[in-house]
Design a protein around this motif. Sequence first.
Motif, short mmCIF file in Angstrom:
data_model
loop_
_atom_site.label_atom_id
_atom_site.label_comp_id
_atom_site.label_asym_id
_atom_site.label_seq_id
_atom_site.Cartn_x
_atom_site.Cartn_y
_atom_site.Cartn_z
N VAL A 10 33.73 40.35 33.04
CA VAL A 10 33.02 39.55 34.03
C VAL A 10 33.61 38.15 34.21
O VAL A 10 33.10 37.38 35.02
N ASP A 11 34.66 37.81 33.47
CA ASP A 11 35.21 36.45 33.53
C ASP A 11 36.74 36.49 33.52
O ASP A 11 37.34 37.01 32.59
N GLY A 12 37.35 35.94 34.56
CA GLY A 12 38.80 35.86 34.63
C GLY A 12 39.32 34.44 34.44
O GLY A 12 40.48 34.15 34.71
N THR A 13 38.46 33.55 33.95
CA THR A 13 38.81 32.14 33.77
C THR A 13 39.96 31.98 32.78
O THR A 13 39.96 32.61 31.72
N ALA A 14 40.90 31.10 33.10
CA ALA A 14 42.02 30.83 32.19
C ALA A 14 41.52 30.21 30.89
O ALA A 14 40.53 29.48 30.87
N ALA A 15 42.24 30.51 29.80
CA ALA A 15 41.95 29.96 28.48
C ALA A 15 40.53 30.26 28.03
O ALA A 15 39.83 29.39 27.50
N ALA A 16 40.11 31.51 28.22
CA ALA A 16 38.75 31.92 27.86
C ALA A 16 38.75 33.37 27.41
O ALA A 16 39.59 34.16 27.83
N VAL A 37 43.74 48.24 29.15
CA VAL A 37 43.23 47.26 30.10
C VAL A 37 43.94 47.46 31.44
O VAL A 37 45.14 47.67 31.49
N PHE A 38 43.17 47.38 32.54
CA PHE A 38 43.68 47.65 33.87
C PHE A 38 43.06 46.66 34.86
O PHE A 38 41.87 46.38 34.81
N LEU A 39 43.88 46.14 35.78
CA LEU A 39 43.43 45.14 36.72
C LEU A 39 42.51 45.74 37.78
O LEU A 39 42.79 46.79 38.34
N VAL A 40 41.43 45.02 38.07
CA VAL A 40 40.47 45.41 39.10
C VAL A 40 40.87 44.80 40.45
O VAL A 40 40.55 45.35 41.49
N ALA A 41 41.58 43.68 40.43
CA ALA A 41 41.99 42.98 41.66
C ALA A 41 43.49 42.71 41.61
O ALA A 41 44.11 42.76 40.55
N ALA A 42 44.06 42.40 42.76
CA ALA A 42 45.50 42.11 42.85
C ALA A 42 45.75 40.65 42.48
O ALA A 42 46.07 39.82 43.32
N THR A 43 45.58 40.36 41.19
CA THR A 43 45.79 39.02 40.65
C THR A 43 46.72 39.13 39.46
O THR A 43 46.41 39.84 38.49
N LEU A 127 39.92 39.93 23.48
CA LEU A 127 40.90 39.97 24.56
C LEU A 127 40.76 38.64 25.28
O LEU A 127 39.67 38.29 25.76
N TRP A 128 41.86 37.89 25.33
CA TRP A 128 41.83 36.50 25.79
C TRP A 128 42.57 36.35 27.12
O TRP A 128 43.67 36.86 27.27
N ASN A 129 41.96 35.65 28.05
CA ASN A 129 42.61 35.29 29.32
C ASN A 129 43.55 34.12 29.05
O ASN A 129 43.09 32.99 28.88
N ILE A 130 44.83 34.36 29.00
CA ILE A 130 45.79 33.27 28.80
C ILE A 130 45.94 32.48 30.10
O ILE A 130 45.98 31.26 30.09
N GLY A 131 45.98 33.20 31.21
CA GLY A 131 46.03 32.57 32.53
C GLY A 131 44.76 32.90 33.29
O GLY A 131 43.85 33.54 32.77
N THR A 132 44.69 32.48 34.56
CA THR A 132 43.59 32.89 35.44
C THR A 132 43.84 34.33 35.82
O THR A 132 44.88 34.64 36.41
N ASN A 133 42.93 35.21 35.48
CA ASN A 133 43.16 36.64 35.55
C ASN A 133 42.21 37.38 36.47
O ASN A 133 41.14 36.88 36.80
#
Length: 144
Positions: A10-16, A37-43, A127-133
């Motif tokens: 539910v969160d794609g925020t960077a560094a979170a 892990v699989f992307l839900v959006a083209a980001t 599982l950590w968001n290193i960038g905005t994901n």
Amino acid sequence: MIYSLGVRTVDGTAAAPTWEIRTGATPGRAKLLEVGVFLVAATASELGLGRPAAMGTAPTAPVDVLPAEPTDAIAAGVVQSAVAWGGAPTIPAAFLRRISLPATIGTGVIWTFPKGITIPVSNSLVLWNIGTNSLLDAYAVVEI
């Protein structure tokens, strides 16, 4: 006994943190055998899997892993998944795995650990968001 669970983050925020696999006090520990892990959006997304310096507190609606064999029942809270917290897990000092994914819906990775990665008693992997994901569809397979 083998257990697994699929989630949507539910969160794609960077560094979170975006997802935590948590163990309770009983029976003690679990072994992570596989994560997908699989992307839900083209980001374009950059992720890392590691041991947080501190596990999350007060997870919001944690979900128990599900048995592969329906008769292998365990108590609630033995191994859970969380995607939101009152107090989020902290960033790992180092990552066990990292990946950068292109901006293509459905692209992803499956990490396997043939001997398992131990999650100690009352501890976790994050599982950590290193960038905005992108948000993710993810799953984990554990052995208890």
